[in-house]
Structure formats: C-alpha cells, structure tokens
Motif scaffolding. Structure first.
Motif, PDB file in Angstrom:
ATOM      1  N   ASP A 198     -39.581 -14.126 -31.880  1.00  0.00           N
ATOM      2  CA  ASP A 198     -39.804 -13.609 -33.138  1.00  0.00           C
ATOM      3  C   ASP A 198     -41.169 -14.553 -33.629  1.00  0.00           C
ATOM      4  N   THR A 199     -42.166 -13.900 -34.585  1.00  0.00           N
ATOM      5  CA  THR A 199     -43.257 -14.185 -34.864  1.00  0.00           C
ATOM      6  C   THR A 199     -43.074 -14.840 -36.314  1.00  0.00           C
ATOM      7  N   VAL A 200     -43.508 -16.242 -36.396  1.00  0.00           N
ATOM      8  CA  VAL A 200     -43.288 -16.935 -37.436  1.00  0.00           C
ATOM      9  C   VAL A 200     -44.818 -17.563 -37.920  1.00  0.00           C
ATOM     10  N   ALA A 201     -45.343 -17.438 -39.062  1.00  0.00           N
ATOM     11  CA  ALA A 201     -46.486 -17.780 -39.466  1.00  0.00           C
ATOM     12  C   ALA A 201     -46.422 -19.083 -40.136  1.00  0.00           C
ATOM     13  N   VAL A 202     -47.074 -19.894 -39.816  1.00  0.00           N
ATOM     14  CA  VAL A 202     -47.086 -21.472 -40.362  1.00  0.00           C
ATOM     15  C   VAL A 202     -48.474 -21.810 -40.941  1.00  0.00           C
ATOM     16  N   GLU A 203     -48.500 -22.365 -42.266  1.00  0.00           N
ATOM     17  CA  GLU A 203     -49.926 -22.859 -42.757  1.00  0.00           C
ATOM     18  C   GLU A 203     -50.545 -23.712 -41.805  1.00  0.00           C
ATOM     19  N   GLU A 204     -51.932 -23.348 -41.742  1.00  0.00           N
ATOM     20  CA  GLU A 204     -52.908 -23.946 -40.751  1.00  0.00           C
ATOM     21  C   GLU A 204     -54.117 -24.459 -41.913  1.00  0.00           C
ATOM     22  N   PRO A 205     -54.089 -25.893 -41.936  1.00  0.00           N
ATOM     23  CA  PRO A 205     -53.365 -26.797 -41.376  1.00  0.00           C
ATOM     24  C   PRO A 205     -52.160 -26.904 -42.021  1.00  0.00           C
ATOM     25  N   GLY A 206     -51.029 -27.694 -41.417  1.00  0.00           N
ATOM     26  CA  GLY A 206     -49.854 -27.674 -42.065  1.00  0.00           C
ATOM     27  C   GLY A 206     -48.899 -28.566 -41.302  1.00  0.00           C
ATOM     28  N   TYR A 207     -47.724 -28.505 -41.247  1.00  0.00           N
ATOM     29  CA  TYR A 207     -46.466 -29.566 -40.893  1.00  0.00           C
ATOM     30  C   TYR A 207     -46.199 -29.225 -39.512  1.00  0.00           C
ATOM     31  N   VAL A 211     -43.855 -26.615 -36.897  1.00  0.00           N
ATOM     32  CA  VAL A 211     -44.431 -25.880 -35.505  1.00  0.00           C
ATOM     33  C   VAL A 211     -43.727 -25.973 -34.297  1.00  0.00           C
ATOM     34  N   GLU A 212     -43.356 -27.548 -34.031  1.00  0.00           N
ATOM     35  CA  GLU A 212     -42.810 -27.734 -32.795  1.00  0.00           C
ATOM     36  C   GLU A 212     -41.185 -27.477 -32.735  1.00  0.00           C
ATOM     37  N   THR A 213     -40.758 -27.565 -34.052  1.00  0.00           N
ATOM     38  CA  THR A 213     -39.239 -27.252 -34.063  1.00  0.00           C
ATOM     39  C   THR A 213     -38.996 -25.640 -33.800  1.00  0.00           C
ATOM     40  N   MET A 214     -39.835 -24.914 -34.278  1.00  0.00           N
ATOM     41  CA  MET A 214     -39.577 -23.517 -34.279  1.00  0.00           C
ATOM     42  C   MET A 214     -40.393 -22.921 -32.620  1.00  0.00           C
ATOM     43  N   ARG A 215     -41.116 -23.672 -32.016  1.00  0.00           N
ATOM     44  CA  ARG A 215     -41.633 -23.402 -30.763  1.00  0.00           C
ATOM     45  C   ARG A 215     -40.292 -23.828 -29.863  1.00  0.00           C
ATOM     46  N   ALA A 216     -39.652 -24.842 -30.304  1.00  0.00           N
ATOM     47  CA  ALA A 216     -38.730 -25.453 -29.323  1.00  0.00           C
ATOM     48  C   ALA A 216     -37.384 -24.347 -29.237  1.00  0.00           C
ATOM     49  N   ALA A 217     -37.429 -23.587 -30.539  1.00  0.00           N
ATOM     50  CA  ALA A 217     -36.301 -22.605 -30.560  1.00  0.00           C
ATOM     51  C   ALA A 217     -36.684 -21.245 -29.812  1.00  0.00           C
ATOM     52  N   GLY A 218     -37.945 -21.240 -29.200  1.00  0.00           N
ATOM     53  CA  GLY A 218     -38.558 -19.940 -28.569  1.00  0.00           C
ATOM     54  C   GLY A 218     -39.176 -19.067 -29.447  1.00  0.00           C
ATOM     55  N   LEU A 219     -39.528 -19.455 -30.753  1.00  0.00           N
ATOM     56  CA  LEU A 219     -40.261 -18.615 -31.560  1.00  0.00           C
ATOM     57  C   LEU A 219     -41.747 -18.819 -31.281  1.00  0.00           C
ATOM     58  N   ARG A 220     -42.322 -17.660 -31.673  1.00  0.00           N
ATOM     59  CA  ARG A 220     -43.724 -17.549 -31.567  1.00  0.00           C
ATOM     60  C   ARG A 220     -44.654 -17.915 -32.784  1.00  0.00           C
ATOM     61  N   VAL A 221     -45.225 -19.188 -32.763  1.00  0.00           N
ATOM     62  CA  VAL A 221     -45.693 -19.510 -34.120  1.00  0.00           C
ATOM     63  C   VAL A 221     -47.414 -19.054 -33.976  1.00  0.00           C
ATOM     64  N   VAL A 222     -47.595 -18.488 -35.078  1.00  0.00           N
ATOM     65  CA  VAL A 222     -49.188 -18.184 -35.364  1.00  0.00           C
ATOM     66  C   VAL A 222     -49.561 -18.977 -36.494  1.00  0.00           C
ATOM     67  N   PRO A 223     -50.882 -19.493 -36.237  1.00  0.00           N
ATOM     68  CA  PRO A 223     -51.264 -20.315 -37.707  1.00  0.00           C
ATOM     69  C   PRO A 223     -51.762 -19.256 -38.724  1.00  0.00           C
ATOM     70  N   ALA A 224     -51.785 -19.684 -40.083  1.00  0.00           N
ATOM     71  CA  ALA A 224     -51.782 -19.090 -41.051  1.00  0.00           C
ATOM     72  C   ALA A 224     -52.701 -19.687 -41.942  1.00  0.00           C
ATOM     73  N   GLY A 424     -55.555 -38.533 -40.429  1.00  0.00           N
ATOM     74  CA  GLY A 424     -56.702 -37.311 -40.486  1.00  0.00           C
ATOM     75  C   GLY A 424     -56.172 -36.054 -40.469  1.00  0.00           C
ATOM     76  N   LEU A 425     -56.994 -34.981 -41.018  1.00  0.00           N
ATOM     77  CA  LEU A 425     -56.541 -33.821 -41.298  1.00  0.00           C
ATOM     78  C   LEU A 425     -56.449 -32.791 -39.771  1.00  0.00           C
ATOM     79  N   ALA A 426     -57.553 -33.295 -38.834  1.00  0.00           N
ATOM     80  CA  ALA A 426     -57.284 -32.570 -37.453  1.00  0.00           C
ATOM     81  C   ALA A 426     -56.034 -32.465 -36.875  1.00  0.00           C
ATOM     82  N   ARG A 427     -55.216 -33.593 -36.965  1.00  0.00           N
ATOM     83  CA  ARG A 427     -54.013 -33.409 -36.058  1.00  0.00           C
ATOM     84  C   ARG A 427     -52.982 -32.568 -36.916  1.00  0.00           C
ATOM     85  N   HIS A 428     -53.383 -32.177 -38.032  1.00  0.00           N
ATOM     86  CA  HIS A 428     -52.163 -31.247 -38.415  1.00  0.00           C
ATOM     87  C   HIS A 428     -52.576 -29.518 -38.272  1.00  0.00           C
ATOM     88  N   HIS A 429     -53.468 -29.222 -37.381  1.00  0.00           N
ATOM     89  CA  HIS A 429     -53.681 -28.170 -36.848  1.00  0.00           C
ATOM     90  C   HIS A 429     -52.897 -27.665 -35.616  1.00  0.00           C
TER      91      HIS A 429
END
Length: 473
Positions: A198-207, A211-224, A424-429
């Motif tokens: 499933d595709t899940v959109a997550v705020e970019e930059p964001g938490y 992102v990693e929790t949902m990727r670990a569950a096999g979800l497709r994460v797209v930056p929003a 820094g903000l960069a790592r939140h992408h």
C-alpha cells in the motif's frame, strides 16, 4: 540493474524512486550494517557514476544528501570518507563511550525530548506507589485498562476538545485504545489495517521513525511536501491508501496546517478512500491561542488520531493512545489478540494515578507556562541578534532556516565543538533534502543551561549571517 564492481551498490532504473535517493539509501544501509566502515574511502562522484552507468548529477546529489545527514565527510585533497553513523540515526551502530561521555556533558538543544525536570517528584513517586497497589492482571487487557482509557478520554476533552467514548463495545462510535506510543501504534496500523505494498504519504520533511516503521511493514512510502500552510495536497499521488501528518505542530518545521488545507485533506480522504493518520505532536502545547481543533473532531470517519505521554511527561511510561473509527479499532484488537501483543499496563496505571489526583493537569499547566517562557526568552535573543525564526508560538522547538546543507552541517559541527547539541532539518527528509536549518529544542535542557547556551548559540548563528535565510510564508 547496474552493479558496481567496487562497492555493494545497485540502482534500479525501473523503480519510481529517483536514482539519487536509491543510491543514498544503499550507502546508508552499507554503512549501517558494516559493509562500509568508518574511515573507508568512497570513490569520487565521477568514478562511481561510471561504475553504476548513471549521470554524475545522480552520484553528486546522493553524496550531498549523505553529507547533510552526517554519514560521509570530505577531506580536502584526499577524498570522501564514511563517518560514524550520525547521532539519532535509526540504523546507527552503538557509538563509542568517549562520544557518549562528551554528549552527556553537552547542552542538548535538539527537539523531541520532554521537560522531565518539571515533573513533581513527590507526585511521581506517589503515582508509582499507588500503581503498585493494584492487583496484578490475570489476563492482558488488549484495548488497554478501562481506567486508563477513561483518563485519556477526559484528557482529550479537557485539553484537545475531542469528545470520545472510553468504552469499546463493538458499536458505531469512535473509541480510545491504549498504545505503547505513536511509533508502536503506527506499526499496529501497518500490520492490522494496511496491506504490504500500500502507498502511504508522509510529510516531507517529517518524522523519519514513522517512515522507517511503515517501510519495515512493507508499505510504499512516498514523500508529501509541505509549505508554510502544511501538506501540499496536489503532490499526493492517486492510489494513496493513507496519509500521515502532524497538523497541530508540524514536525520538524513547527507550523500548523491551515484550516483550508485541513478541510481539503479530509474531503479528498473521503472521496478517494484514504485513511488520515493524525500524529498530535506537541498538540497540547500552544501559547498564543487555545490548542487547535483535531482532525479527528472534523472527520472521525476517516481520521486515526494518535497521541502519547512521551512529550508531555516522559518516555519512561511507554503509554499512548489511538482514537479511530470502529473498523480500525476492531482490526487492531483482532491483530493484538491473534499475535498476543498489546500495550504494557504499568505505564497506564501511573497515568491513571496522576490523572486521578489532579497531578497530570497541574503538570500540563506548569509545562505550558515553563515552555512558553523559554520560547519567549530564546526567540527574543535570536531576533535581537538578527537571526530569523520559523514556527508557531507552540510546542517545544523552533526553526532557524539556513540556505544550504553545507551551512547546516558546519553550524552543527561548530556548535558541537562549543558544547551544544543541535539538530538539522536535512536528516528529516526521506528523499532529496529541500529544507535546511536548525531545529532548536528548548525542553530537554534546564533553564540554567538554556541561559548558558543562548549567547553561544546567537554568536554562532550571527557568524553564519550569510547562510541564515529569512523565513518564507
């Protein structure tokens, strides 16, 4: 796929993920699992581009992102090298004791930590003693302790304006479930409600833990992508199954989602069958007006509301909550029953006692007053020094925008040498970084440490005058 003969890296030209993002992720993983070690020299961007048969702009963009996150560092005239995994990284290996000792002596100005120094220790001990007097459970309470769910319902009504039932009887109304915290609740939603792929959109930059929790569950994460008014809805792809956002106080930019965006978000969610996952990060902490209404109050049929005691009390409790439509609640409970999982009761018991004695309400009042005063102190000093700030008059952090990844990295390094821990903000992408700056937290340190840190911080930021940028929007 093109495979490098020198490094264990691959890029997939058929994937929708940009090649630079793929390459950066491959290098992060190789550094985290030990295939690449601290001190290993990387090939030049030109050499790596030739090995992978990609444009040099791809390798340059990947290296720039990893520089911003602290995974790699350049040495003048020597090349680019793998560094130790950066502090806070989800895949970071254990740091050396020497580094941990230095960090312990530094003043922590990173966001994400609560004001634990403000917890009334007498109330804290009293709550634990009372919790210990409760008879041990014979069977787990999959939904959470009834007294805890009642305390959460009362908290949400008083402090977030959300009226919800503490009971779960299989009816049509929303219900409160206890959780182990926001990340634990996300993992449950990913396993019980969403499906792999499933595709899940997550705020970019964001938490990024989300992102990693949902990727670990096999979800497709797209930056929003987000702007000054919150989530850019036009950037969300068709076929999205869920959208994760923090509308009350966006993490890490510290802004609220505009009312128009909120309405448009829930309308599109209803129209296209989305689930909106509302992380109420810092939602109780607002200093200019009353806390903003929840998306769950606006659209209880499509919104899953997540909250936690980790930011208003302490992560020690491991206690959070979920408010969701009946179908979601039923799916989560079925998942817990079938897997034998569920939130631990000990932290719930302590919260119940804190609420019962009025200590929770008193702590929240102290918390708002203390953090409001700290924010005023910090913002005043920064503005007096000519340093612009971004973020609402809320929460436990603010943002100083910078113009580049290099400026962000240099400032974090200079602050570390001066005894300050910055984020820094960069790592939140999760993709190519587009926001740069410093997210300044003011809850983790003591008031005395904040007074000590401010002159140093202002001096470092004013030295970076050419890199500090005026906030837009």
């Amino acid at each position: 796929m093109a495979e490098s003969p020198a490094l264990p890296l691959t890029v997939d030209r058929e994937s929708a993920t940009p090649l630079a993002v793929q390459l950066a992720e491959e290098l992060r993983t190789a550094a985290a699992d030990g295939r690449l070690r601290s001190g290993d020299r990387l090939p030049s961007t030109r050499t790596l581009a030739a090995q992978l048969k990609v444009s040099r702009t791809v390798t340059a963009a990947a290296y720039e992102q990893l520089h911003a996150e602290g995974w790699i560092a350049g040495r003048h005239g020597s090349g680019t090298y793998i560094t130790t995994a950066p502090p806070g990284s989800l895949r970071a290996r254990p740091r050396r004791a020497r580094t941990e000792s230095a960090a312990a002596d530094a003043i922590d100005l990173r966001p994400g930590s609560p004001w634990v120094g403000g917890i009334d220790r007498s109330a804290w001990r009293r709550a634990w003693r009372a919790a210990a007097d409760v008879a041990p459970l014979r069977r787990p309470q999959r939904a959470g302790l009834p007294a805890y769910r009642a305390a959460v319902a009362e908290h949400l009504l008083r402090h977030r304006g959300l009226r919800v039932s503490a009971e779960f009887d299989g009816g049509d109304g929303e219900s409160v479930l206890a959780t182990g915290g926001t990340t634990a609740a996300l993992a449950e939603l990913a396993a019980a409600v969403l499906r792999r792929g499933d595709t899940v959109a997550v705020e970019e930059p964001g938490y990024q833990r989300a992102v990693e929790t949902m990727r670990a569950a096999g979800l497709r994460v797209v930056p929003a992508p987000v702007d000054a008014d919150g989530l850019l809805l036009d950037a969300l792809p068709l076929g999205t199954r869920a959208v994760y956002c923090s509308p009350a106080h966006q993490y890490p930019l510290g802004r609220r989602m505009a009312a128009g965006r909120r309405v448009a978000l829930v309308e599109r969610a209803r129209r296209e069958g989305w689930l909106v996952i509302e992380d109420d990060y810092d939602g109780e902490l607002r200093y200019d007006v009353a806390p903003l209404p929840l998306l769950a109050a606006l659209a209880p049929d499509v919104v899953v509301h997540l909250g936690t005691t980790s930011k208003i009390l302490t992560p020690t409790l491991g206690a959070g909550w979920m408010v969701a439509p009946p179908g979601v609640v039923a799916a989560v409970l079925e998942h817990r029953e079938s897997t034998g999982t569920g939130p631990a009761a000990a932290g719930q018991l302590v919260v119940v006692e804190l609420a019962r004695n009025g200590d929770l309400g008193r702590h929240l009042r102290r918390l708002r007053r203390e953090l409001s005063e700290r924010r005023t102190l910090l913002v005043g000093a920064l503005l007096d020094g000519g340093v612009p700030v971004v973020g609402d008059d809320a929460g436990a952090h603010l943002v100083v925008p910078l113009d580049s990844a290099a400026a962000e990295r240099d400032l974090i390094d200079a602050a570390s040498r001066s005894g300050l821990l910055l984020d820094g903000l960069a790592r939140h992408h999760s993709g190519q970084a587009s926001w740069f700056g410093i997210a300044l937290g003011y809850a983790a340190c003591s008031r005395e440490q904040l007074h000590e840190a401010i002159p140093v911080l202002v001096r470092l930021l004013t030295r970076s005058t050419g890199s500090v940028v005026s906030p837009s929007g």
